[in-house]
Design a protein around this motif. Structure first.
Motif, PDB file in Angstrom:
ATOM      1  N   GLU A 126      64.701 -51.402  22.346  1.00 59.27           N
ATOM      2  CA  GLU A 126      65.589 -51.451  23.508  1.00 59.27           C
ATOM      3  C   GLU A 126      66.370 -50.149  23.651  1.00 59.27           C
ATOM      4  O   GLU A 126      66.526 -49.621  24.758  1.00 59.27           O
ATOM      5  CB  GLU A 126      66.552 -52.634  23.380  1.00 59.27           C
ATOM      6  N   THR A 127      66.866 -49.636  22.525  1.00 56.91           N
ATOM      7  CA  THR A 127      67.630 -48.390  22.548  1.00 56.91           C
ATOM      8  C   THR A 127      66.751 -47.220  22.982  1.00 56.91           C
ATOM      9  O   THR A 127      67.172 -46.372  23.780  1.00 56.91           O
ATOM     10  CB  THR A 127      68.230 -48.098  21.164  1.00 56.91           C
ATOM     11  N   ALA A 128      65.526 -47.168  22.462  1.00 58.18           N
ATOM     12  CA  ALA A 128      64.613 -46.082  22.811  1.00 58.18           C
ATOM     13  C   ALA A 128      64.292 -46.088  24.296  1.00 58.18           C
ATOM     14  O   ALA A 128      64.312 -45.039  24.955  1.00 58.18           O
ATOM     15  CB  ALA A 128      63.325 -46.195  21.996  1.00 58.18           C
ATOM     16  N   TRP A 129      64.016 -47.256  24.847  1.00 59.77           N
ATOM     17  CA  TRP A 129      63.664 -47.342  26.274  1.00 59.77           C
ATOM     18  C   TRP A 129      64.877 -47.024  27.159  1.00 59.77           C
ATOM     19  O   TRP A 129      64.743 -46.425  28.213  1.00 59.77           O
ATOM     20  CB  TRP A 129      63.104 -48.735  26.582  1.00 59.77           C
ATOM     21  N   LEU A 130      66.053 -47.438  26.704  1.00 59.26           N
ATOM     22  CA  LEU A 130      67.269 -47.143  27.452  1.00 59.26           C
ATOM     23  C   LEU A 130      67.539 -45.647  27.468  1.00 59.26           C
ATOM     24  O   LEU A 130      67.808 -45.063  28.528  1.00 59.26           O
ATOM     25  CB  LEU A 130      68.457 -47.886  26.839  1.00 59.26           C
ATOM     26  N   GLN A 131      67.468 -45.004  26.315  1.00 59.81           N
ATOM     27  CA  GLN A 131      67.810 -43.589  26.202  1.00 59.81           C
ATOM     28  C   GLN A 131      66.764 -42.688  26.852  1.00 59.81           C
ATOM     29  O   GLN A 131      67.115 -41.704  27.510  1.00 59.81           O
ATOM     30  CB  GLN A 131      67.972 -43.218  24.728  1.00 59.81           C
ATOM     31  N   LYS A 132      65.500 -42.999  26.668  1.00 59.78           N
ATOM     32  CA  LYS A 132      64.441 -42.115  27.135  1.00 59.78           C
ATOM     33  C   LYS A 132      64.051 -42.355  28.594  1.00 59.78           C
ATOM     34  O   LYS A 132      63.720 -41.412  29.314  1.00 59.78           O
ATOM     35  CB  LYS A 132      63.196 -42.251  26.259  1.00 59.78           C
TER      36      LYS A 132
END
Length: 217
Positions: A126-132
């Protein structure tokens, strides 16, 4: 990088083009609409709700005010990128449907499980998709469906998502759907199945401190 993950990220990376927020008077032909796709409206309210989801997730991930403002500044094109995603989702779904391509819930779950292993679990993904990619956690499965549709459509066409044959199918779907954007957000390039910025003298580039588009005429 794992081949499956590379393929999954191609389409998302391609649509994350940087662009400043714009403001202008609304489109008189479609009042209240950010875009009309296949006769269906994507309303400004729907678009703003999607943007709010991302901003809320960013705020939760970055509680420090100064750091959050840096995040907002670095994602100043979020509104228009989000609209691009919403339109491309419909275009891709039409292209996939035209070729008889479908995606099951099980396939989405399998893809998610594989990506979670690579990113350190559900929270890491979730964090990766949010940030990237500016994808809010509650929209992650929707985005994975988009990725799977792209992969399966490309395979059906005997190509991959980077090849002209794939984008020609999206171009055909764009033409069939008669994508029409509110000029505030640019225009839609049918050949590229991509949003482009309109060079209109009465549109002003702005970025507000809270990351939201200001009130318009």
């Amino acid at each position: 990088m794992h081949r499956r993950r590379r393929t999954a990220l191609v389409l998302t990376a391609a649509i994350a083009a940087a662009a400043p927020l714009l403001t202008a008077c609304g489109n008189d032909a479609h009042p209240g609409a950010a875009a009309v796709v296949g006769g269906g409206r994507i309303t400004v309210a729907q678009l703003e709700n999607r943007v709010d989801e991302v901003r809320e997730a960013q705020r939760a991930a970055v509680p420090d005010d100064a750091q959050y403002q840096q995040v907002v500044s670095s994602t100043s094109s979020l509104t228009r990128d989000t609209l691009h995603n919403m339109i491309l989702d419909r275009v891709l779904h039409r292209a996939a449907r035209d070729e008889g391509v479908t995606v099951s819930r099980k396939e989405i779950q399998q893809m998610r499980a594989g990506l979670e292993q690579q990113t350190g679990g559900a929270k890491g993904l979730e964090t990766a998709w949010l940030q990237k990619y500016g994808i809010a956690p509650e929209r992650l499965d929707d985005n994975l469906r988009l990725q799977l549709e792209a992969q399966k459509l490309a395979a059906k066409l005997g190509t991959d998502t980077s090849r002209p044959e794939f984008w020609k199918a999206l171009s055909t779907a764009s033409r069939e759907l008669h994508v029409d954007l509110n000029p505030r957000y640019g225009s839609w390039d049918v050949q590229k199945s991509s949003r482009v910025d309109a060079r209109t003298p009465w549109i002003r580039e702005v970025t507000t401190t809270d990351g939201q588009p200001p009130a318009t005429a």
